[in-house]
Scaffold this motif. Structure first.
Motif, PDB file in Angstrom:
ATOM      1  N   VAL A  55     -27.272 129.952  -4.965  1.00 47.41           N
ATOM      2  CA  VAL A  55     -26.673 128.615  -5.351  1.00 47.41           C
ATOM      3  C   VAL A  55     -27.775 127.756  -5.853  1.00 47.41           C
ATOM      4  CG1 VAL A  55     -24.580 129.285  -3.686  1.00 47.41           C
ATOM      5  CG2 VAL A  55     -26.839 127.963  -2.722  1.00 47.41           C
ATOM      6  N   VAL A  56     -27.181 126.762  -6.305  1.00 45.67           N
ATOM      7  CA  VAL A  56     -28.028 125.429  -6.806  1.00 45.67           C
ATOM      8  C   VAL A  56     -27.996 124.226  -5.727  1.00 45.67           C
ATOM      9  CG1 VAL A  56     -28.622 124.021  -8.504  1.00 45.67           C
ATOM     10  CG2 VAL A  56     -27.867 126.263  -9.146  1.00 45.67           C
ATOM     11  N   HIS A  57     -28.808 123.772  -5.272  1.00 45.43           N
ATOM     12  CA  HIS A  57     -28.758 122.608  -4.350  1.00 45.43           C
ATOM     13  C   HIS A  57     -29.510 121.383  -5.091  1.00 45.43           C
ATOM     14  CE1 HIS A  57     -29.235 120.487  -0.633  1.00 45.43           C
ATOM     15  NE2 HIS A  57     -30.350 119.839  -0.959  1.00 45.43           N
ATOM     16  N   HIS A  58     -28.615 120.136  -5.022  1.00 40.01           N
ATOM     17  CA  HIS A  58     -29.079 118.829  -5.613  1.00 40.01           C
ATOM     18  C   HIS A  58     -29.974 118.324  -4.468  1.00 40.01           C
ATOM     19  CE1 HIS A  58     -25.422 119.787  -7.838  1.00 40.01           C
ATOM     20  NE2 HIS A  58     -26.348 118.911  -8.902  1.00 40.01           N
ATOM     21  N   LEU A  59     -31.429 118.123  -4.693  1.00 35.59           N
ATOM     22  CA  LEU A  59     -32.200 117.526  -3.911  1.00 35.59           C
ATOM     23  C   LEU A  59     -31.952 116.276  -3.223  1.00 35.59           C
ATOM     24  CD1 LEU A  59     -35.447 118.802  -5.393  1.00 35.59           C
ATOM     25  CD2 LEU A  59     -34.447 119.838  -3.469  1.00 35.59           C
ATOM     26  N   ASP A  60     -31.344 115.400  -4.405  1.00 38.76           N
ATOM     27  CA  ASP A  60     -30.857 113.991  -3.661  1.00 38.76           C
ATOM     28  C   ASP A  60     -29.560 113.731  -3.238  1.00 38.76           C
ATOM     29  OD1 ASP A  60     -29.451 114.016  -6.227  1.00 38.76           O
ATOM     30  OD2 ASP A  60     -30.577 112.277  -6.863  1.00 38.76           O
ATOM     31  N   ASN A  61     -28.937 115.006  -3.232  1.00 36.40           N
ATOM     32  CA  ASN A  61     -27.455 115.017  -2.703  1.00 36.40           C
ATOM     33  C   ASN A  61     -26.260 114.451  -3.557  1.00 36.40           C
ATOM     34  OD1 ASN A  61     -27.720 116.819  -0.445  1.00 36.40           O
ATOM     35  ND2 ASN A  61     -28.751 115.191   0.578  1.00 36.40           N
ATOM     36  N   ASN A  62     -26.815 114.154  -4.599  1.00 42.55           N
ATOM     37  CA  ASN A  62     -26.037 113.431  -5.910  1.00 42.55           C
ATOM     38  C   ASN A  62     -25.636 114.666  -6.673  1.00 42.55           C
ATOM     39  OD1 ASN A  62     -24.663 112.288  -8.132  1.00 42.55           O
ATOM     40  ND2 ASN A  62     -26.434 110.887  -8.483  1.00 42.55           N
ATOM     41  N   PRO A  63     -24.219 115.303  -6.624  1.00 42.87           N
ATOM     42  CA  PRO A  63     -23.833 116.312  -7.400  1.00 42.87           C
ATOM     43  C   PRO A  63     -23.898 115.943  -9.023  1.00 42.87           C
ATOM     44  CG  PRO A  63     -21.951 115.087  -6.212  1.00 42.87           C
ATOM     45  CD  PRO A  63     -23.165 114.488  -5.772  1.00 42.87           C
ATOM     46  N   LEU A  64     -23.971 114.605  -9.364  1.00 40.76           N
ATOM     47  CA  LEU A  64     -23.899 114.301 -10.652  1.00 40.76           C
ATOM     48  C   LEU A  64     -25.216 114.255 -11.329  1.00 40.76           C
ATOM     49  CD1 LEU A  64     -20.977 111.787 -10.767  1.00 40.76           C
ATOM     50  CD2 LEU A  64     -20.846 114.232 -11.521  1.00 40.76           C
ATOM     51  N   ASN A  65     -26.251 114.167 -10.548  1.00 44.38           N
ATOM     52  CA  ASN A  65     -27.720 114.297 -11.054  1.00 44.38           C
ATOM     53  C   ASN A  65     -28.107 115.717 -11.168  1.00 44.38           C
ATOM     54  OD1 ASN A  65     -30.265 114.010 -11.694  1.00 44.38           O
ATOM     55  ND2 ASN A  65     -30.992 112.919  -9.767  1.00 44.38           N
ATOM     56  N   ASN A  66     -27.953 116.113 -12.533  1.00 47.37           N
ATOM     57  CA  ASN A  66     -28.321 117.371 -12.799  1.00 47.37           C
ATOM     58  C   ASN A  66     -29.677 117.739 -13.689  1.00 47.37           C
ATOM     59  OD1 ASN A  66     -26.012 118.462 -11.925  1.00 47.37           O
ATOM     60  ND2 ASN A  66     -24.710 118.027 -13.300  1.00 47.37           N
ATOM     61  N   LYS A  67     -30.466 116.417 -13.249  1.00 46.04           N
ATOM     62  CA  LYS A  67     -31.834 116.891 -14.011  1.00 46.04           C
ATOM     63  C   LYS A  67     -32.587 117.990 -13.293  1.00 46.04           C
ATOM     64  CE  LYS A  67     -32.377 112.004 -14.826  1.00 46.04           C
ATOM     65  NZ  LYS A  67     -32.925 110.652 -14.365  1.00 46.04           N
ATOM     66  N   TYR A  68     -33.340 118.645 -13.943  1.00 49.00           N
ATOM     67  CA  TYR A  68     -33.878 119.988 -13.614  1.00 49.00           C
ATOM     68  C   TYR A  68     -34.668 119.821 -12.393  1.00 49.00           C
ATOM     69  CZ  TYR A  68     -38.231 119.648 -16.117  1.00 49.00           C
ATOM     70  OH  TYR A  68     -39.270 119.138 -16.538  1.00 49.00           O
ATOM     71  N   GLU A  69     -35.610 118.516 -12.247  1.00 49.35           N
ATOM     72  CA  GLU A  69     -36.117 118.166 -11.168  1.00 49.35           C
ATOM     73  C   GLU A  69     -35.662 118.010  -9.931  1.00 49.35           C
ATOM     74  OE1 GLU A  69     -35.926 115.638 -13.571  1.00 49.35           O
ATOM     75  OE2 GLU A  69     -37.415 116.397 -15.037  1.00 49.35           O
ATOM     76  N   ASN A  70     -34.389 117.792 -10.155  1.00 48.36           N
ATOM     77  CA  ASN A  70     -33.372 117.566  -8.888  1.00 48.36           C
ATOM     78  C   ASN A  70     -32.770 118.768  -8.251  1.00 48.36           C
ATOM     79  OD1 ASN A  70     -32.214 115.748  -7.004  1.00 48.36           O
ATOM     80  ND2 ASN A  70     -30.366 116.224  -8.218  1.00 48.36           N
ATOM     81  N   LEU A  71     -32.892 119.722  -9.171  1.00 50.25           N
ATOM     82  CA  LEU A  71     -32.195 120.986  -8.598  1.00 50.25           C
ATOM     83  C   LEU A  71     -33.257 122.304  -8.005  1.00 50.25           C
ATOM     84  CD1 LEU A  71     -30.182 121.475 -11.793  1.00 50.25           C
ATOM     85  CD2 LEU A  71     -29.598 120.292  -9.734  1.00 50.25           C
ATOM     86  N   MET A  72     -32.669 122.852  -7.049  1.00 51.05           N
ATOM     87  CA  MET A  72     -33.426 123.788  -6.519  1.00 51.05           C
ATOM     88  C   MET A  72     -32.530 125.048  -6.161  1.00 51.05           C
ATOM     89  SD  MET A  72     -34.978 123.990  -2.526  1.00 51.05           S
ATOM     90  CE  MET A  72     -36.258 122.748  -3.137  1.00 51.05           C
ATOM     91  N   VAL A  73     -32.973 126.232  -6.685  1.00 55.74           N
ATOM     92  CA  VAL A  73     -32.287 127.430  -6.516  1.00 55.74           C
ATOM     93  C   VAL A  73     -32.665 128.128  -5.054  1.00 55.74           C
ATOM     94  CG1 VAL A  73     -31.636 129.865  -7.258  1.00 55.74           C
ATOM     95  CG2 VAL A  73     -32.035 127.858  -8.835  1.00 55.74           C
ATOM     96  N   LEU A  74     -31.485 128.503  -4.226  1.00 52.76           N
ATOM     97  CA  LEU A  74     -31.502 129.045  -3.023  1.00 52.76           C
ATOM     98  C   LEU A  74     -30.635 130.191  -2.881  1.00 52.76           C
ATOM     99  CD1 LEU A  74     -31.432 125.545  -1.089  1.00 52.76           C
ATOM    100  CD2 LEU A  74     -33.607 127.050  -1.366  1.00 52.76           C
ATOM    101  N   THR A  75     -31.067 130.998  -1.959  1.00 53.53           N
ATOM    102  CA  THR A  75     -30.058 131.878  -1.404  1.00 53.53           C
ATOM    103  C   THR A  75     -28.943 131.400  -0.596  1.00 53.53           C
ATOM    104  OG1 THR A  75     -31.028 132.415   0.537  1.00 53.53           O
ATOM    105  CG2 THR A  75     -31.685 133.842  -1.250  1.00 53.53           C
ATOM    106  N   ARG A  76     -27.766 131.975  -0.501  1.00 50.99           N
ATOM    107  CA  ARG A  76     -26.594 131.220   0.269  1.00 50.99           C
ATOM    108  C   ARG A  76     -27.072 131.006   1.833  1.00 50.99           C
ATOM    109  NH1 ARG A  76     -22.079 131.034  -2.641  1.00 50.99           N
ATOM    110  NH2 ARG A  76     -21.981 132.400  -4.411  1.00 50.99           N
ATOM    111  N   GLY A  77     -27.937 131.802   2.389  1.00 48.36           N
ATOM    112  CA  GLY A  77     -28.391 131.898   3.818  1.00 48.36           C
ATOM    113  C   GLY A  77     -29.512 130.755   3.871  1.00 48.36           C
ATOM    114  N   GLU A  78     -30.397 130.544   2.747  1.00 39.64           N
ATOM    115  CA  GLU A  78     -31.237 129.379   2.838  1.00 39.64           C
ATOM    116  C   GLU A  78     -30.547 128.149   2.601  1.00 39.64           C
ATOM    117  OE1 GLU A  78     -35.203 131.664   0.647  1.00 39.64           O
ATOM    118  OE2 GLU A  78     -33.439 130.658  -0.467  1.00 39.64           O
ATOM    119  N   HIS A  79     -29.547 128.212   1.681  1.00 39.24           N
ATOM    120  CA  HIS A  79     -28.711 126.816   1.597  1.00 39.24           C
ATOM    121  C   HIS A  79     -27.967 126.356   2.922  1.00 39.24           C
ATOM    122  CE1 HIS A  79     -25.750 124.317  -0.668  1.00 39.24           C
ATOM    123  NE2 HIS A  79     -26.891 123.841  -0.916  1.00 39.24           N
ATOM    124  N   LEU A  80     -27.410 127.371   3.541  1.00 42.01           N
ATOM    125  CA  LEU A  80     -26.967 126.941   4.857  1.00 42.01           C
ATOM    126  C   LEU A  80     -27.762 126.696   5.773  1.00 42.01           C
ATOM    127  CD1 LEU A  80     -24.244 127.158   6.455  1.00 42.01           C
ATOM    128  CD2 LEU A  80     -24.762 129.431   6.942  1.00 42.01           C
TER     129      LEU A  80
END
Length: 86
Positions: A55-80
């Motif tokens: 899944v893709v996590h938004h580092l700043d918790n803003n779901p509309l900020n899709n700049k690549y610097e703001n995104l982190m790919v995690l497994t579902r377990g890591e995201h949870l």
């Protein structure tokens, strides 16, 4: 991507873009051909498609900020775990 004007809609607080050629584009009647923009941006960043367990996590918790610097790919377990910790 085609030369037609990019179609954008908001779904569940996230920006979805019309990209019917994407293999994981939505298939429901109302959203056919749309995919979440953050998924497309993250896949470009990592140079491959997301696996089913990622899944893709938004580092700043803003779901509309899709700049690549703001995104982190995690497994579902890591995201949870991350959200439990936060």
């Amino acid at each position: 991507m085609s030369t037609e004007k990019l179609r954008v809609r908001i779904l569940n607080g996230y920006r979805a873009i019309y990209l019917p050629e994407h293999p994981n584009a939505m298939t429901s009647d109302n959203w056919r051909g749309f995919i979440y923009e953050h998924i497309v941006v993250a896949e470009k960043k990592i140079g491959r498609s997301l696996s089913e367990d990622e899944v893709v996590h938004h580092l700043d918790n803003n779901p509309l900020n899709n700049k690549y610097e703001n995104l982190m790919v995690l497994t579902r377990g890591e995201h949870l775990q991350l959200h439990r910790w936060i």
